[in-house]
Design a protein around this motif. Structure first.
Motif, short mmCIF file in Angstrom:
data_model
loop_
_atom_site.label_atom_id
_atom_site.label_comp_id
_atom_site.label_asym_id
_atom_site.label_seq_id
_atom_site.Cartn_x
_atom_site.Cartn_y
_atom_site.Cartn_z
N ASN A 40 -5.00 35.10 26.37
CA ASN A 40 -4.02 35.98 27.02
C ASN A 40 -4.31 36.14 28.51
N GLN A 41 -5.57 36.18 28.89
CA GLN A 41 -5.92 36.40 30.29
C GLN A 41 -5.62 35.18 31.17
N TYR A 42 -5.78 34.00 30.63
CA TYR A 42 -5.61 32.77 31.42
C TYR A 42 -4.23 32.15 31.22
N GLU A 43 -3.57 32.51 30.13
CA GLU A 43 -2.25 31.99 29.77
C GLU A 43 -2.20 30.47 29.68
N LYS A 44 -3.28 29.90 29.19
CA LYS A 44 -3.31 28.46 28.91
C LYS A 44 -4.36 28.22 27.84
N LYS A 45 -4.32 27.03 27.27
CA LYS A 45 -5.28 26.68 26.21
C LYS A 45 -6.69 26.86 26.76
N ILE A 46 -7.57 27.34 25.89
CA ILE A 46 -8.94 27.65 26.34
C ILE A 46 -9.81 26.42 26.52
N ASP A 71 -15.39 29.23 31.42
CA ASP A 71 -15.41 30.31 32.41
C ASP A 71 -15.85 31.63 31.77
N LYS A 72 -15.40 31.91 30.55
CA LYS A 72 -15.71 33.17 29.89
C LYS A 72 -17.15 33.27 29.40
N ILE A 73 -17.83 32.15 29.19
CA ILE A 73 -19.22 32.22 28.70
C ILE A 73 -20.24 32.11 29.83
N GLU A 74 -19.77 31.79 31.02
CA GLU A 74 -20.68 31.73 32.17
C GLU A 74 -20.64 33.07 32.92
N GLU A 75 -21.60 33.25 33.82
CA GLU A 75 -21.65 34.47 34.62
C GLU A 75 -20.40 34.63 35.47
N PRO A 112 -16.98 35.57 35.13
CA PRO A 112 -15.74 34.84 34.86
C PRO A 112 -14.62 35.29 35.80
N ASP A 113 -13.64 34.40 35.99
CA ASP A 113 -12.49 34.72 36.84
C ASP A 113 -11.66 35.87 36.26
N GLU A 114 -11.61 35.95 34.94
CA GLU A 114 -10.80 36.98 34.26
C GLU A 114 -11.68 37.78 33.30
N GLY A 115 -11.57 39.08 33.31
CA GLY A 115 -12.27 39.92 32.34
C GLY A 115 -13.79 39.85 32.44
N SER A 116 -14.44 40.14 31.31
CA SER A 116 -15.91 40.15 31.29
C SER A 116 -16.45 38.93 30.54
N ARG A 117 -17.72 38.70 30.77
CA ARG A 117 -18.41 37.56 30.15
C ARG A 117 -18.48 37.76 28.64
N MET A 118 -18.31 36.66 27.92
CA MET A 118 -18.41 36.67 26.46
C MET A 118 -19.77 36.13 26.04
#
Length: 160
Positions: A103-109, A122-126, A128-134
């Motif tokens: 939802n945050q990136y609006e494209k396939k992950i 992006d979400k698993i690295e320090e 991230p461009d959107e939201g918080s790190r997973m």
């Protein structure tokens, strides 16, 4: 009394020559046996000793390397499993992962072949461009796990 020096000399000389040849033969056989035993032991992968080193050219396996990371950290109840699908992301199996659109990136992950353009990375690295790190409520993934995910995506994100 008459002694034959030549006959004594021949026996002694011949014994010395025989010992010399015997020494060469024993040394050669020992060397041959030693070289054969070390060559067979280096080719024997059936048991004992250290396992062969990991093949650095081996492709990362989704089923053996990536899904276990997701199962242990992401595809859990309330997060990114089939029942929760938090933020549009389902990491419960290969097809769900490949078809997830965040939802945050609006494209396939996952952008096969391009980890730097994959929101998953992006979400698993320090930072991230959107939201918080997973994972959001857990410890960050180990660097080796992140590297495996990036390598898998870089290899084209195969279903293997």
């Amino acid at each position: 009394m008459y002694y034959s020096i030549s006959s004594c000399s021949n026996k002694t000389g011949s014994a010395t020559i025989n010992k010399y040849y015997l020494s060469i033969i024993v040394f050669s056989l020992g060397f041959l046996l030693l070289s054969c035993s070390s060559s067979t032991s280096s080719q024997d992968d059936s048991g004992g000793g250290d396992p062969p080193p990991e093949d650095p050219n081996r492709l990362v396996s989704y089923s053996q390397d990536i899904q276990p990371i997701f199962n242990g950290n992401c595809a859990t109840s309330g997060c990114h499993d089939a029942g929760s699908v938090s933020s549009g992301v389902n990491l419960s199996d290969y097809n769900a992962t490949m078809n997830s659109t965040g939802n945050q990136y609006e494209k396939k992950i996952v952008d096969p072949g391009n980890p730097n353009n994959s929101p998953l990375v992006d979400k698993i690295e320090e930072n991230p461009d959107e939201g918080s790190r997973m994972p959001e409520n857990g410890s960050a993934l180990e660097q080796a796990e992140i590297d495996s995910i990036k390598a898998w995506i870089d290899d084209g994100a195969p279903d293997n």
